[in-house]
Each structure stands twice: as structure tokens, then as C-alpha cells.
Design a protein around this motif. Structure first.
Motif, PDB file in Angstrom:
ATOM      1  N   SER A 114      49.407  38.616  33.910  1.00 10.73           N
ATOM      2  CA  SER A 114      48.032  38.445  33.429  1.00 10.73           C
ATOM      3  C   SER A 114      47.471  37.056  33.666  1.00 10.73           C
ATOM      4  O   SER A 114      46.248  36.877  33.782  1.00 10.73           O
ATOM      5  N   ALA A 115      48.329  36.023  33.740  1.00  6.86           N
ATOM      6  CA  ALA A 115      47.830  34.649  33.872  1.00  6.86           C
ATOM      7  C   ALA A 115      47.147  34.403  35.210  1.00  6.86           C
ATOM      8  O   ALA A 115      46.444  33.399  35.360  1.00  6.86           O
ATOM      9  N   LYS A 116      47.324  35.300  36.161  1.00  8.06           N
ATOM     10  CA  LYS A 116      46.602  35.153  37.428  1.00  8.06           C
ATOM     11  C   LYS A 116      45.096  35.216  37.202  1.00  8.06           C
ATOM     12  O   LYS A 116      44.327  34.594  37.933  1.00  8.06           O
ATOM     13  N   CYS A 117      44.695  35.991  36.208  1.00  2.00           N
ATOM     14  CA  CYS A 117      43.266  36.193  35.944  1.00  2.00           C
ATOM     15  C   CYS A 117      42.838  35.621  34.595  1.00  2.00           C
ATOM     16  O   CYS A 117      41.697  35.167  34.443  1.00  2.00           O
ATOM     17  N   TRP A 118      43.732  35.679  33.615  1.00  2.61           N
ATOM     18  CA  TRP A 118      43.392  35.300  32.235  1.00  2.61           C
ATOM     19  C   TRP A 118      44.461  34.307  31.761  1.00  2.61           C
ATOM     20  O   TRP A 118      45.385  34.676  31.031  1.00  2.61           O
ATOM     21  N   PRO A 119      44.368  33.033  32.152  1.00  2.00           N
ATOM     22  CA  PRO A 119      45.402  32.059  31.788  1.00  2.00           C
ATOM     23  C   PRO A 119      45.468  31.834  30.278  1.00  2.00           C
ATOM     24  O   PRO A 119      44.501  32.049  29.556  1.00  2.00           O
ATOM     25  N   ILE A 178      37.873  30.291  30.598  1.00  2.00           N
ATOM     26  CA  ILE A 178      37.370  30.846  31.852  1.00  2.00           C
ATOM     27  C   ILE A 178      38.409  31.788  32.458  1.00  2.00           C
ATOM     28  O   ILE A 178      39.559  31.411  32.695  1.00  2.00           O
ATOM     29  N   LYS A 179      38.000  33.030  32.676  1.00  2.00           N
ATOM     30  CA  LYS A 179      38.839  34.027  33.333  1.00  2.00           C
ATOM     31  C   LYS A 179      38.308  34.276  34.744  1.00  2.00           C
ATOM     32  O   LYS A 179      37.131  34.042  35.016  1.00  2.00           O
ATOM     33  N   ARG A 180      39.184  34.765  35.611  1.00  2.00           N
ATOM     34  CA  ARG A 180      38.797  34.973  37.002  1.00  2.00           C
ATOM     35  C   ARG A 180      39.125  36.396  37.450  1.00  2.00           C
ATOM     36  O   ARG A 180      40.076  37.006  36.959  1.00  2.00           O
ATOM     37  N   PRO A 181      38.340  36.940  38.378  1.00  2.00           N
ATOM     38  CA  PRO A 181      38.608  38.303  38.859  1.00  2.00           C
ATOM     39  C   PRO A 181      39.916  38.369  39.633  1.00  2.00           C
ATOM     40  O   PRO A 181      40.402  37.370  40.169  1.00  2.00           O
ATOM     41  N   MET A 229      30.034  31.107  38.463  1.00  2.00           N
ATOM     42  CA  MET A 229      30.021  32.521  38.103  1.00  2.00           C
ATOM     43  C   MET A 229      31.151  32.901  37.138  1.00  2.00           C
ATOM     44  O   MET A 229      30.923  33.644  36.181  1.00  2.00           O
ATOM     45  N   PRO A 230      32.411  32.433  37.351  1.00  2.00           N
ATOM     46  CA  PRO A 230      33.452  32.759  36.370  1.00  2.00           C
ATOM     47  C   PRO A 230      33.108  32.302  34.950  1.00  2.00           C
ATOM     48  O   PRO A 230      33.441  32.998  33.984  1.00  2.00           O
ATOM     49  N   LEU A 231      32.439  31.162  34.829  1.00  2.00           N
ATOM     50  CA  LEU A 231      32.057  30.680  33.503  1.00  2.00           C
ATOM     51  C   LEU A 231      31.045  31.619  32.859  1.00  2.00           C
ATOM     52  O   LEU A 231      31.178  31.985  31.679  1.00  2.00           O
ATOM     53  N   ILE A 232      30.046  32.037  33.614  1.00  2.00           N
ATOM     54  CA  ILE A 232      29.023  32.945  33.071  1.00  2.00           C
ATOM     55  C   ILE A 232      29.659  34.276  32.678  1.00  2.00           C
ATOM     56  O   ILE A 232      29.387  34.824  31.602  1.00  2.00           O
ATOM     57  N   ARG A 233      30.530  34.791  33.548  1.00  2.00           N
ATOM     58  CA  ARG A 233      31.209  36.050  33.240  1.00  2.00           C
ATOM     59  C   ARG A 233      32.060  35.924  31.979  1.00  2.00           C
ATOM     60  O   ARG A 233      32.102  36.836  31.150  1.00  2.00           O
ATOM     61  N   SER A 234      32.735  34.798  31.838  1.00  2.00           N
ATOM     62  CA  SER A 234      33.598  34.586  30.669  1.00  2.00           C
ATOM     63  C   SER A 234      32.779  34.501  29.394  1.00  2.00           C
ATOM     64  O   SER A 234      33.185  35.009  28.344  1.00  2.00           O
ATOM     65  N   ILE A 235      31.624  33.856  29.461  1.00  2.00           N
ATOM     66  CA  ILE A 235      30.738  33.781  28.299  1.00  2.00           C
ATOM     67  C   ILE A 235      30.249  35.175  27.919  1.00  2.00           C
ATOM     68  O   ILE A 235      30.254  35.556  26.732  1.00  2.00           O
ATOM     69  N   LEU A 236      29.850  35.954  28.912  1.00  2.00           N
ATOM     70  CA  LEU A 236      29.358  37.302  28.645  1.00  2.00           C
ATOM     71  C   LEU A 236      30.451  38.178  28.030  1.00  2.00           C
ATOM     72  O   LEU A 236      30.194  38.958  27.100  1.00  2.00           O
ATOM     73  N   HIS A 237      31.671  38.028  28.528  1.00  2.00           N
ATOM     74  CA  HIS A 237      32.764  38.837  27.986  1.00  2.00           C
ATOM     75  C   HIS A 237      33.089  38.426  26.554  1.00  2.00           C
ATOM     76  O   HIS A 237      33.349  39.286  25.696  1.00  2.00           O
TER      77      HIS A 237
END
Length: 243
Positions: free
Chosen positions: A189-194, A199-202, A1-9
């Protein structure tokens, strides 16, 4: 799911930055200064809204009361740099227009760089050495007098979560030269967007704004040590598991 969300963003940013970049360049023929800046911030807001809705990244801000008040009150923001997130987020948060200090090569990035080139930013040619800093001081004084705040990342590059970079004195040298107070800002910010990660995470990104530090009569190196001490202590308070 994080990969799909990152692609969409990423797709969201791509499909919005191209038309908005074109609009910015065309609008800049007749619109300049603060009105054009706030047009640019609108796209940054879309990117941040996309991060919230698509990626699930929330932001928790503290210390807004520490920001100087007054239409032309000067400030130089020195911000912890962990990812692209704070580059996008800070202009959407601050009540004053911000001027980034960045290397001129970024102006050649299609659409995004072209739009940046039409704004009141400070782009430098590092090959010019001391002449480059003299330009930063001259432009910085002019912008600060108009109520534009200067923003810099003292570590110079994105730093991995839990790590500390080398704090360079460019920001405090500018502060001492202009007399503007320094505002230290910690960002997790690196907790979610390294950094350098697709790939970013919620999660929750904390932004903590410190109290203004006067610069008049200060030694730039000693002033930067004070900035570093506050930021790094705050990072450990906000994100203790990373340290």
C-alpha cells in the motif's frame, strides 16, 4: 494534482464518516453482531471506492483461493502494515467478519472510534500486561467459534516502504492458544498511500494472500519467523524497486 485529490478524498471520508458513525451508534441499540459489522464495512467500502475514483488507487488481489472455506472455519490474518489503506480494505475483501485487535485509546476517536466500540472487536489495555493477552485469547476463542476471523499487524505499527519492522509474536501466540491457522498477507500500500503522509498517489496496490500455516503444536516465535519470511519475501517480489 495529487494534493487536490488527497484533499478531496479526505473531505469525502469526513463528510461520510460523521453521519454514518451516528447511524452506527444509534443502530447498535437494536442491531449487534454480524449485521452491525456489515453496516460498518459499507462505510469502509465508500472510503476504498473514494480512493479508487478520487485518488486513482487500484487493487490487485492474489491468493483468495488460500482462504479457509466453511462458515465457522477459523483463521488469524497476519498482515503487512504500511498504511491506513489495508486497515480499511481488508474488511471489504474478506468473506468473514474480521475482529481487529487494537489499543483501547482508539475508542475515543470521535464518530469512527465510537462506532468501532459497538462492534465485536478486541480492544486491549496494554498497561495490564499479561492480563491483556489473556483477554485477547478468551475473546479470540469466542469470536473464532462464531466464524469471525482475527486480524493483526505483527509489526505493530505502519512501516515505511522498503523497510521491515520487528515482528512481534502476539498473533502467533494467539494462534497457538486457539489452534487457528495463520494466514500471512503481503500488502504494497505504501506505493500509493505512504504512512503518515497526507498526499496519496495513483497506482496499483498488490494484496497477496498466502497459504494457511497450521499452528497446533508450534512454537510461537518459530511460527512468527515463518510468517515473517513469507511476507518479506513476497514484499520483495511484489515491490522489488522498494528494496
Amino acid at each position: 494534482m495529487p494534493l487536490i485529490r488527497s484533499i478531496l478524498h479526505a473531505l469525502w471520508m469526513l463528510v461520510t464518516v460523521i453521519p454514518w458513525g451516528i447511524i452506527m451508534v444509534v443502530a447498535s441499540i437494536r442491531v449487534r453482531g454480524n449485521p452491525l459489522y456489515w453496516m460498518a464495512v459499507r462505510w469502509l467500502g465508500w472510503a476504498i471506492d473514494g480512493a479508487r475514483v478520487i485518488l486513482g488507487i487500484q487493487v490487485r488481489v492474489s491468493g483468495m483461493e488460500n482462504l479457509p472455506v466453511g462458515e465457522t472455519s477459523p483463521a488469524i490474518l497476519l498482515v503487512k502494515h504500511q498504511s491506513t489503506f489495508e486497515t480499511f480494505y481488508m474488511p471489504t475483501l474478506m468473506p468473514h467478519p474480521l475482529a481487529y485487535v487494537f489499543k483501547k485509546e482508539l475508542l475515543y476517536v470521535p464518530f469512527f472510534g465510537w462506532a468501532m466500540g459497538r462492534l465485536d472487536m478486541i480492544h486491549i489495555d496494554r498497561s495490564q500486561g499479561s492480563k491483556a493477552f489473556a483477554k485477547v485469547v478468551a475473546q479470540g476463542k469466542e469470536l473464532l467459534a462464531r466464524g469471525v476471523w482475527i486480524i493483526m499487524f505483527p509489526e505493530g505499527t505502519r512501516i515505511a516502504r522498503g523497510q521491515t519492522g520487528t515482528y512481534k509474536t502476539g498473533g502467533t501466540r494467539l494462534a497457538v492458544a486457539t489452534g487457528a491457522p495463520v494466514i500471512p498477507v503481503a500488502v504494497t500500500s505504501a506505493k500509493c498511500w505512504p504512512r503518515k503522509a497526507f498526499i496519496k498517489r495513483p497506482g496499483v496496490v498488490d494484496v497477496s494472500i498466502g497459504k494457511p500455516i497450521p499452528s497446533e503444536g508450534r512454537d510461537p516465535a518459530e511460527l512468527m519467523r515463518e510468517v515473517e519470511t513469507w511476507i518479506e519475501a513476497e514484499m520483495r517480489r511484489l515491490d522489488p524497486e522498494a528494496y
